[in-house]
Scaffold this motif. Structure first.
Motif, short mmCIF file in Angstrom:
data_model
loop_
_atom_site.label_atom_id
_atom_site.label_comp_id
_atom_site.label_asym_id
_atom_site.label_seq_id
_atom_site.Cartn_x
_atom_site.Cartn_y
_atom_site.Cartn_z
N MET A 1 0.83 -1.17 0.00
CA MET A 1 0.00 0.00 0.00
C MET A 1 0.89 1.25 0.00
SD MET A 1 -2.83 1.69 2.59
CE MET A 1 -3.06 0.40 3.64
N LYS A 2 0.59 2.18 -0.88
CA LYS A 2 1.36 3.41 -0.97
C LYS A 2 0.82 4.45 -0.01
CE LYS A 2 2.87 3.14 -5.74
NZ LYS A 2 2.91 3.81 -7.04
N ARG A 3 1.71 5.04 0.77
CA ARG A 3 1.37 6.16 1.63
C ARG A 3 1.94 7.41 0.99
NH1 ARG A 3 -2.28 5.60 5.31
NH2 ARG A 3 -1.27 7.11 6.63
N ILE A 4 1.16 8.48 0.94
CA ILE A 4 1.54 9.70 0.27
C ILE A 4 1.58 10.83 1.28
CG2 ILE A 4 0.91 11.27 -1.60
CD1 ILE A 4 -1.09 8.97 -2.45
N ILE A 5 2.59 11.67 1.18
CA ILE A 5 2.63 12.91 1.95
C ILE A 5 2.59 14.04 0.92
CG2 ILE A 5 3.92 14.36 3.54
CD1 ILE A 5 5.17 11.81 4.66
N PHE A 6 1.51 14.83 0.99
CA PHE A 6 1.34 15.92 0.03
C PHE A 6 0.97 17.19 0.76
CE2 PHE A 6 -2.85 14.21 0.60
CZ PHE A 6 -3.72 15.27 0.45
N ALA B 1 6.54 13.12 -0.47
CA ALA B 1 7.13 11.79 -0.32
C ALA B 1 6.10 10.72 -0.64
CB ALA B 1 7.64 11.59 1.11
N VAL B 2 6.62 9.57 -1.08
CA VAL B 2 5.79 8.39 -1.34
C VAL B 2 6.47 7.21 -0.68
CG1 VAL B 2 4.87 6.86 -3.10
CG2 VAL B 2 4.91 9.30 -3.52
N GLU B 3 5.71 6.49 0.13
CA GLU B 3 6.23 5.32 0.84
C GLU B 3 5.49 4.09 0.33
OE1 GLU B 3 5.96 3.39 5.30
OE2 GLU B 3 5.33 5.45 4.95
N GLU B 4 6.26 3.10 -0.12
CA GLU B 4 5.68 1.85 -0.58
C GLU B 4 6.46 0.70 0.06
OE1 GLU B 4 4.09 -0.20 -4.67
OE2 GLU B 4 5.57 1.37 -4.80
N ILE C 1 11.13 4.32 0.17
CA ILE C 1 10.63 5.67 0.37
C ILE C 1 11.27 6.57 -0.68
CG2 ILE C 1 10.53 7.64 1.92
CD1 ILE C 1 10.68 5.70 4.25
N LYS C 2 10.43 7.30 -1.40
CA LYS C 2 10.92 8.29 -2.37
C LYS C 2 10.66 9.67 -1.78
CE LYS C 2 9.83 5.50 -6.39
NZ LYS C 2 9.03 5.42 -7.63
N LEU C 3 11.72 10.46 -1.64
CA LEU C 3 11.62 11.79 -1.08
C LEU C 3 11.87 12.82 -2.16
CD1 LEU C 3 13.60 11.36 2.26
CD2 LEU C 3 11.14 11.44 1.95
#
Length: 105
Positions: free
Chosen positions: A1-6, A41-44, A48-50
């Motif tokens: 599940m992808k978690r998104i920080i926007f 950021a996107v966490e899968e 983690i992609k920052l």
């Protein structure tokens, strides 16, 4: 599940696709489709992609579910021994969004 920080409305929110998020009032009617390009950021899983500060090409799509108002807050100011009191109230305008998609990641 992808978690998104926007970022929306000058604040940062964490969500995933399918969740609902309550943000400050956004322009758009109920049912309107919105997009937020400020993805931090996107966490899968463990990956983690920052962004620096934002991820290039990443867009969060959301749908407006409803417009509502927050709880009533009481602001009371008192200057002791001066017979000076102020009582104000405040309710913030909010919008409930459903995150529908994450594109470009």
């Amino acid at each position: 599940m992808k978690r998104i920080i926007f970022q929306a409305d000058g604040r940062q929110f964490r969500a995933s696709v399918g969740e609902t998020v309550t943000v400050g009032r956004v322009a758009g009617e109920v049912g309107a489709e919105l997009s937020f390009a400020q993805v931090l950021a996107v966490e899968e899983g463990e990956a983690i992609k920052l962004g620096k500060p934002y991820l290039d090409g990443a867009v969060v799509r959301a749908q407006v579910i409803e417009h509502l108002r927050g709880p009533k807050l009481r602001i009371f100011k008192l200057r002791r021994r001066k017979n000076s009191r102020r009582l104000n109230g405040f309710r913030s305008d909010l919008s409930k969004l459903k995150i529908t998609a994450l594109e470009g990641v």
